[in-house]
Design a protein around this motif. Structure first.
Motif, PDB file in Angstrom:
ATOM      1  N   TYR A 199      17.140  12.077  22.826  1.00 30.20           N
ATOM      2  CA  TYR A 199      16.401  10.796  23.374  1.00 30.20           C
ATOM      3  C   TYR A 199      14.751  10.670  23.192  1.00 30.20           C
ATOM      4  N   SER A 200      14.359  11.802  22.171  1.00 28.84           N
ATOM      5  CA  SER A 200      12.887  11.750  21.826  1.00 28.84           C
ATOM      6  C   SER A 200      12.662  11.113  20.345  1.00 28.84           C
ATOM      7  N   ILE A 201      14.017  10.825  19.818  1.00 28.23           N
ATOM      8  CA  ILE A 201      14.001  10.261  18.752  1.00 28.23           C
ATOM      9  C   ILE A 201      13.786   8.752  18.558  1.00 28.23           C
ATOM     10  N   ARG A 202      13.088   8.077  18.028  1.00 26.00           N
ATOM     11  CA  ARG A 202      12.767   6.663  18.142  1.00 26.00           C
ATOM     12  C   ARG A 202      14.142   5.808  17.945  1.00 26.00           C
ATOM     13  N   SER A 203      14.325   4.863  18.965  1.00 25.82           N
ATOM     14  CA  SER A 203      15.391   4.129  19.073  1.00 25.82           C
ATOM     15  C   SER A 203      15.461   3.101  17.823  1.00 25.82           C
ATOM     16  N   THR A 204      16.201   3.419  16.853  1.00 29.60           N
ATOM     17  CA  THR A 204      16.453   2.813  15.471  1.00 29.60           C
ATOM     18  C   THR A 204      18.049   2.550  15.251  1.00 29.60           C
ATOM     19  N   ILE A 205      18.356   1.489  15.750  1.00 23.56           N
ATOM     20  CA  ILE A 205      19.806   0.940  15.613  1.00 23.56           C
ATOM     21  C   ILE A 205      20.176   0.994  14.219  1.00 23.56           C
ATOM     22  N   TRP A 206      19.203   0.559  13.270  1.00 21.57           N
ATOM     23  CA  TRP A 206      19.383   0.294  11.854  1.00 21.57           C
ATOM     24  C   TRP A 206      19.525   1.607  10.928  1.00 21.57           C
ATOM     25  N   SER A 207      19.303   2.513  11.654  1.00 25.44           N
ATOM     26  CA  SER A 207      19.309   3.946  10.791  1.00 25.44           C
ATOM     27  C   SER A 207      20.735   4.791  10.715  1.00 25.44           C
ATOM     28  N   GLY A 208      21.822   4.175  11.245  1.00 26.83           N
ATOM     29  CA  GLY A 208      22.975   4.838  11.334  1.00 26.83           C
ATOM     30  C   GLY A 208      24.174   4.016  11.315  1.00 26.83           C
ATOM     31  N   LEU A 209      25.283   4.714  11.615  1.00 23.61           N
ATOM     32  CA  LEU A 209      26.541   3.929  11.513  1.00 23.61           C
ATOM     33  C   LEU A 209      27.188   4.486  13.198  1.00 23.61           C
ATOM     34  N   TYR A 210      28.155   3.377  13.437  1.00 27.60           N
ATOM     35  CA  TYR A 210      28.718   3.330  14.649  1.00 27.60           C
ATOM     36  C   TYR A 210      30.394   3.119  14.343  1.00 27.60           C
ATOM     37  N   ARG A 211      31.161   3.735  14.813  1.00 31.76           N
ATOM     38  CA  ARG A 211      32.669   3.517  14.718  1.00 31.76           C
ATOM     39  C   ARG A 211      32.813   2.236  15.751  1.00 31.76           C
ATOM     40  N   ARG A 212      33.544   1.365  15.216  1.00 35.92           N
ATOM     41  CA  ARG A 212      33.625  -0.011  15.817  1.00 35.92           C
ATOM     42  C   ARG A 212      34.426   0.354  17.069  1.00 35.92           C
ATOM     43  N   ASP A 213      35.493   1.122  17.124  1.00 36.92           N
ATOM     44  CA  ASP A 213      36.345   1.225  18.072  1.00 36.92           C
ATOM     45  C   ASP A 213      35.601   2.019  19.305  1.00 36.92           C
ATOM     46  N   ASP A 245       0.859  -1.131  -0.003  1.00 39.46           N
ATOM     47  CA  ASP A 245      -0.002   0.131  -0.037  1.00 39.46           C
ATOM     48  C   ASP A 245       0.807   1.140   0.186  1.00 39.46           C
ATOM     49  N   GLU A 246       1.420   1.546  -1.185  1.00 38.23           N
ATOM     50  CA  GLU A 246       2.454   2.730  -1.265  1.00 38.23           C
ATOM     51  C   GLU A 246       1.779   3.909  -0.853  1.00 38.23           C
ATOM     52  N   LYS A 247       0.765   3.979  -1.046  1.00 34.59           N
ATOM     53  CA  LYS A 247       0.276   5.411  -0.811  1.00 34.59           C
ATOM     54  C   LYS A 247       0.145   5.613   0.789  1.00 34.59           C
ATOM     55  N   ARG A 248       0.608   4.667   1.596  1.00 34.72           N
ATOM     56  CA  ARG A 248       0.580   4.993   3.091  1.00 34.72           C
ATOM     57  C   ARG A 248       2.175   5.142   3.534  1.00 34.72           C
ATOM     58  N   THR A 249       3.193   4.908   2.339  1.00 30.54           N
ATOM     59  CA  THR A 249       4.445   4.804   2.660  1.00 30.54           C
ATOM     60  C   THR A 249       4.770   6.408   2.785  1.00 30.54           C
ATOM     61  N   HIS A 250       5.504   6.801   3.641  1.00 30.86           N
ATOM     62  CA  HIS A 250       6.122   8.416   3.962  1.00 30.86           C
ATOM     63  C   HIS A 250       7.270   8.155   5.041  1.00 30.86           C
ATOM     64  N   GLN A 251       7.930   9.361   4.737  1.00 32.03           N
ATOM     65  CA  GLN A 251       9.130   9.526   5.536  1.00 32.03           C
ATOM     66  C   GLN A 251       8.648   9.727   7.159  1.00 32.03           C
ATOM     67  N   ALA A 252       9.527   9.124   8.004  1.00 37.93           N
ATOM     68  CA  ALA A 252       9.151   9.423   9.300  1.00 37.93           C
ATOM     69  C   ALA A 252       9.445  10.578   9.941  1.00 37.93           C
ATOM     70  N   HIS A 253      10.290  11.484   9.417  1.00 44.81           N
ATOM     71  CA  HIS A 253      10.744  12.950  10.028  1.00 44.81           C
ATOM     72  C   HIS A 253      11.149  12.692  11.549  1.00 44.81           C
ATOM     73  N   GLU A 254      11.680  11.991  12.055  1.00 41.33           N
ATOM     74  CA  GLU A 254      12.167  11.689  13.348  1.00 41.33           C
ATOM     75  C   GLU A 254      13.131  12.617  13.654  1.00 41.33           C
ATOM     76  N   VAL A 255      14.319  12.731  12.527  1.00 43.47           N
ATOM     77  CA  VAL A 255      15.435  13.513  13.033  1.00 43.47           C
ATOM     78  C   VAL A 255      15.044  14.969  13.112  1.00 43.47           C
ATOM     79  N   ILE A 256      15.522  15.662  14.212  1.00 42.81           N
ATOM     80  CA  ILE A 256      15.210  17.103  13.998  1.00 42.81           C
ATOM     81  C   ILE A 256      16.221  17.909  13.402  1.00 42.81           C
ATOM     82  N   PRO A 257      15.633  18.886  12.619  1.00 44.79           N
ATOM     83  CA  PRO A 257      16.755  19.310  11.780  1.00 44.79           C
ATOM     84  C   PRO A 257      18.008  20.206  12.554  1.00 44.79           C
TER      85      PRO A 257
END
Length: 365
Positions: free
Chosen positions: A159-173, A131-143
């Motif tokens: 901390y008001s941004i939803r906890s989404t570990i898959w939306s970013g990158l982390y330095r392994r060290d 149902d692509e008509k429902r698809t939309h950007q979350a706009h969680e990140v505060i500009p």
């Protein structure tokens, strides 16, 4: 003599368990990213469907894929195994039923390298494939977070941004230095919560971008929670956050982080209320009330530090739980009218004013 093999720039972990309908599209969206030095680590958590065969076939076409086969032990254990194997300077995570937006990985890497960030977070797309008509950007990140680097140890807006570990990158060290890993509780319930909190609570070099990086599948977003154990799993994650905070009393921003962890616990509980099976609601509400009464009695929770809207919600939960859930059901939804109706039902005009004040202050910090 041949030159030594160069370490990968970024390792992306893909945990897989019985996702034969989605995993090939997921992997191809990742392999299509225009970046050099990509390592894809697929952790097959004992799949019993055709997922392993599909992953194996795709891996034969692309040597960047490294497959780990393990007995089924859950999401957190799978990601920890992936972290142990990862060799990249940066680590990312892609859920096996989601897809990566074209160009997203290069954009994340560019920001991480240009700004010297330990963490980079992007936005995401709420995706209904049927149902692509429902698809939309979350706009969680505060500009306002997207210029330069953010000290997420002290900037409470993050901390008001939803906890989404898959939306970013982390330095392994960074992860290694602070011992940040996943809880290995059974199943795949909320293990991103304590991981994400610890990442923010240890980083003074976090970067954000408003561009979406993931198409986050929503096919089952409205399904109910039928297991009391799964409903309680989010509390286990926040118990781990409490343990970590108590073990690091000298952490920068410690007292504010304690306060924020309680707010996030409460918000997570309220979100779960709308997903619970009817048979679990009464006990769950009772548990919330008891927990926060204990936090208050111990001095960990000071009601004076909370806004009047949250306190109004908590007190009605504790004193009039049936009324609270009746209002939640009556005004369930994300529309403005639903939110206004709930606020008026909970506290009349005073409730509406309190709700509006909380909304205005939410992203101030």
């Amino acid at each position: 003599m041949s030159a030594p093999e160069q370490s990968p720039l970024v390792s992306v972990l893909v945990p897989v368990y019985n996702v034969e309908a989605y995993v090939e599209d997921c992997l191809r969206s990742l392999l299509a990213q225009d970046v050099d030095g990509l390592e894809v680590i697929v952790i097959n958590d004992g799949s019993t469907d055709g997922s392993r065969e599909i992953v194996g076939r795709v891996a034969q076409e692309d040597e960047r894929i490294h497959i780990i086969d393990k007995p089924n032990s859950g999401y957190g254990a799978s990601l920890n195994r992936g972290l142990d194997e990862a060799q990249g300077t940066y680590v990312g995570i892609l859920e096996s039923d989601d897809e990566m937006v074209p160009g997203a990985l290069a954009a994340l890497l560019a920001i991480a390298q240009d700004r010297g960030a330990d963490v980079v977070k992007g936005d995401y797309i709420l995706w209904w494939p049927t149902d692509e008509k429902r698809t939309h950007q979350a706009h969680e990140v505060i500009p306002g977070l997207c210029e330069g680097l953010v000290d997420t140890r002290t900037d409470m807006r993050v901390y008001s941004i939803r906890s989404t570990i898959w939306s970013g990158l982390y330095r392994r060290d960074h992860l290694l230095r602070h011992g940040i890993r996943f809880q290995e509780t059974p199943g795949a319930s909320y293990q991103d919560t304590s991981f994400n909190f610890k990442v923010f609570a240890t980083s003074d070099k976090t970067a954000f971008m408003t561009d979406p990086v993931i198409r986050y599948r929503q096919d089952n977003a409205s399904s109910s929670i039928h297991s009391s154990g799964k409903a309680e799993a989010v509390g286990v994650e926040f118990d781990e956050i409490d343990r970590w905070l108590d073990a690091h009393p000298d952490a920068v921003g410690h007292d504010r982080l304690v306060r924020e962890s309680l707010i996030q616990r409460f918000n997570a509980y309220r979100w779960n209320l709308d997903r619970l099976d009817e048979s679990l609601v009464a006990d769950y509400l009772h548990s919330i009330g008891v927990q926060f009464a204990a936090f208050e009695a111990s001095g960990r929770f000071d009601p004076a530090t909370w806004d009047s809207w949250r306190m109004m919600n908590l007190r009605v939960m504790q004193v009039q739980p049936k009324r609270y859930m009746r209002l939640r059901k009556l005004y369930r939804g994300t529309s403005t009218l639903s939110k206004i109706g709930f606020a008026l039902g909970l506290g009349g005009i005073r409730g509406l004013v309190a709700a509006l004040d909380e909304r205005r202050s939410r992203r101030v910090g």
